[in-house]
Motif scaffolding. Sequence first.
Motif, PDB file in Angstrom:
ATOM      1  N   GLY A 219       0.817  -1.208   0.000  1.00  0.00           N
ATOM      2  CA  GLY A 219       0.000   0.000   0.000  1.00  0.00           C
ATOM      3  C   GLY A 219       0.846   1.252   0.000  1.00  0.00           C
ATOM      4  O   GLY A 219       1.945   1.278  -0.558  1.00  0.00           O
ATOM      5  N   SER A 234       0.546   7.494   8.863  1.00  0.00           N
ATOM      6  CA  SER A 234      -0.658   6.758   8.493  1.00  0.00           C
ATOM      7  C   SER A 234      -0.357   5.896   7.275  1.00  0.00           C
ATOM      8  O   SER A 234       0.598   6.152   6.533  1.00  0.00           O
ATOM      9  N   GLU A 236      -2.391   2.983   4.302  1.00  0.00           N
ATOM     10  CA  GLU A 236      -3.493   2.184   3.760  1.00  0.00           C
ATOM     11  C   GLU A 236      -2.851   0.974   3.077  1.00  0.00           C
ATOM     12  O   GLU A 236      -2.084   1.132   2.118  1.00  0.00           O
ATOM     13  N   GLU A 238      -3.151  -3.368   1.799  1.00  0.00           N
ATOM     14  CA  GLU A 238      -4.036  -4.423   1.306  1.00  0.00           C
ATOM     15  C   GLU A 238      -3.381  -5.787   1.508  1.00  0.00           C
ATOM     16  O   GLU A 238      -2.527  -6.193   0.722  1.00  0.00           O
ATOM     17  N   HIS A 264      -8.352  -5.395   4.102  1.00  0.00           N
ATOM     18  CA  HIS A 264      -7.909  -3.999   4.006  1.00  0.00           C
ATOM     19  C   HIS A 264      -7.508  -3.509   5.383  1.00  0.00           C
ATOM     20  O   HIS A 264      -8.218  -3.740   6.372  1.00  0.00           O
ATOM     21  N   THR A 266      -5.899  -0.161   7.807  1.00  0.00           N
ATOM     22  CA  THR A 266      -5.513   1.230   8.010  1.00  0.00           C
ATOM     23  C   THR A 266      -4.641   1.297   9.255  1.00  0.00           C
ATOM     24  O   THR A 266      -4.823   0.534  10.205  1.00  0.00           O
ATOM     25  N   THR A 285      -8.218  -3.596  10.681  1.00  0.00           N
ATOM     26  CA  THR A 285      -8.182  -4.477   9.515  1.00  0.00           C
ATOM     27  C   THR A 285      -9.503  -5.209   9.385  1.00  0.00           C
ATOM     28  O   THR A 285      -9.947  -5.884  10.324  1.00  0.00           O
TER      29      THR A 285
END
Length: 441
Positions: A219, A234, A236, A238, A264, A266, A285
Motif C-alpha cells: 500500500g 498513516s 493504507e 491491502e 484492508h 488502516t 483491519t
Amino acid sequence: MKRAVRSWLLGLAAALLLGAGVLVWLAASRLPSDEEAAARIAEVFERRFGVGLRVGGAHWSLWPSPVLVLSDVATVQPHPVTLRRVTVQLKLRELLRRVVAVDEIEVESLVLPRESLYAFRGKGPRPSEGRGAFALAAPWTLAPVPLERLRWRDVVWIDRRGIALAYDGEIVFDDAWRPREARVERAGASPPARLRLEREPGQDRWQTRIDVGGGSWNGVSVFEVRPNDALRVSAELEPRQVDIAGLLGAFGRRAAVAGKVSGHSTLVAEAGELGALLRSLHTRTTFSVRPATLVGLDLAKAVSTAGTSRGGSTPLDELTGTLDTQGGEDGTVLRYTGLKARSGVLTASGHLRFFNRKLDGEIAVDIVDGVVGVPLKIGGSASDPEVSLTGGALAGAAVGTAVLPGVGTAIGARVGQQMEKLFGTEPPPAATKKPSPAPRR
C-alpha cells in the motif's frame, strides 16, 4: 603546452596537496586519543540520558577516510543494552570545513531489552525537530543530509515476555531525516518477513511493500508534521493471501486460526516523541479467511456438551470480521468485532478481546442458521482456549433440556443468556442444577 604553464600547474597541484596534508595534520592533532574518545562518549551519553555507559574500545582513523569504531558497549543497567560494534564513517571534505556529514553508520549485534528502554522515554529527539534535534557547539554545523545511510545487522528486540527477535535492515536518508529507501526484515524468517519503503519524489508519501507469510501486504504510507509539532504516520494497506501461521510464526507467536487472510488495513500513529509514536500505534483491519480452521477449539462439540469440552479444531468455509489493535504502556490490545464464521454444519458470530495472551469474548453458535444460537463464553489463552456457558445460559440450557431435548437445550441457553443480560446478575448456584425428572403420566 609551454614549459612555463606546465610548471605553474604542477606547482599549483603540489601546493594544493601540501595544503590538504596540512589540514589533515591539523585535524589529526586535535582528535582525542582512543581512551579519551571512549571516556568522552560515555560522559556525554550519561549527561544526555541519565544512564551510565561503558565503552570497551574506541578507535579513530582519518585515512583513507575519517572513521570512528566503538566496540563492546553496554549501558549500566540490571538488563543492559549491549552493542558489539558500531562503525561511523564521515566525509573528510566536510569534516575539514567543520561540517558533520556521516557517510554511513553500521551497527552490529545490538540487544535492546524492552524493560531497559523505559529509562530513555521522553529523552529522545522529537520527530519534528529534524536537524535541530542534534545541537552542535559552534562553529560546527550539520550537513543538509547529516546521515546518508544507516545499516544494521542482528539487532535483537526482547519483549516483556522475554521473546528475542532479530532484525536486519538499512535506511537511505534524504534531507530532514526523510527515508528515501528503507528495508527491515526478520533475520532468518522463512518464508521471508520483510518491509520495504520507497519515497515518491518530493512527497512525504512512501510506496510500501510487505512480504510476509508467503503473501503481500502492500500500500502507501504518509508522514505528516502536525501544527503541534507532533509527527503523524498513516498507511493504507491491502493484505493478500497471507498465511496466518507463517505471519505469526515469523514473530515467535502461535496462531489460533489457520488459513490465508486477505482484506484492508488502516494504520495511524501520532506523537511528539519517537518512542511514544510507536506506543500510540492503532490499526484496523477488515479481513476474510477462506477456508479457515479454528485451532484448539471444536465449536460443534462445545455446543453438544454445553461448553464443557476442550481442544479439537473447527474447519470453516469462511471467517470474516474486523481486528482493531491499540498500543499502550503495557502492550497491545487486540479486539475482534463482527466475527462471522460459516461451515457446512454451523454458523457463528461474536466478539473477542486478546491481551497479554488472555482471551475474553462471546460467540453465538447457530445450529439452525438464524433460528437457534448457543451462547459460548471464550476464555483461557491462545494456546489453550476454554469454552463455557455463562451461568444464565447454563441454567436456561438445563430448562430447555427438560422441555425439549436437543434443540430445546440451545433455545433455553439463548433465553437464559438474554435474561442474564436483562437483570445483570448471575443466577444462584442452585439454578444450575438439573431439575428432577417430570412424573410420568
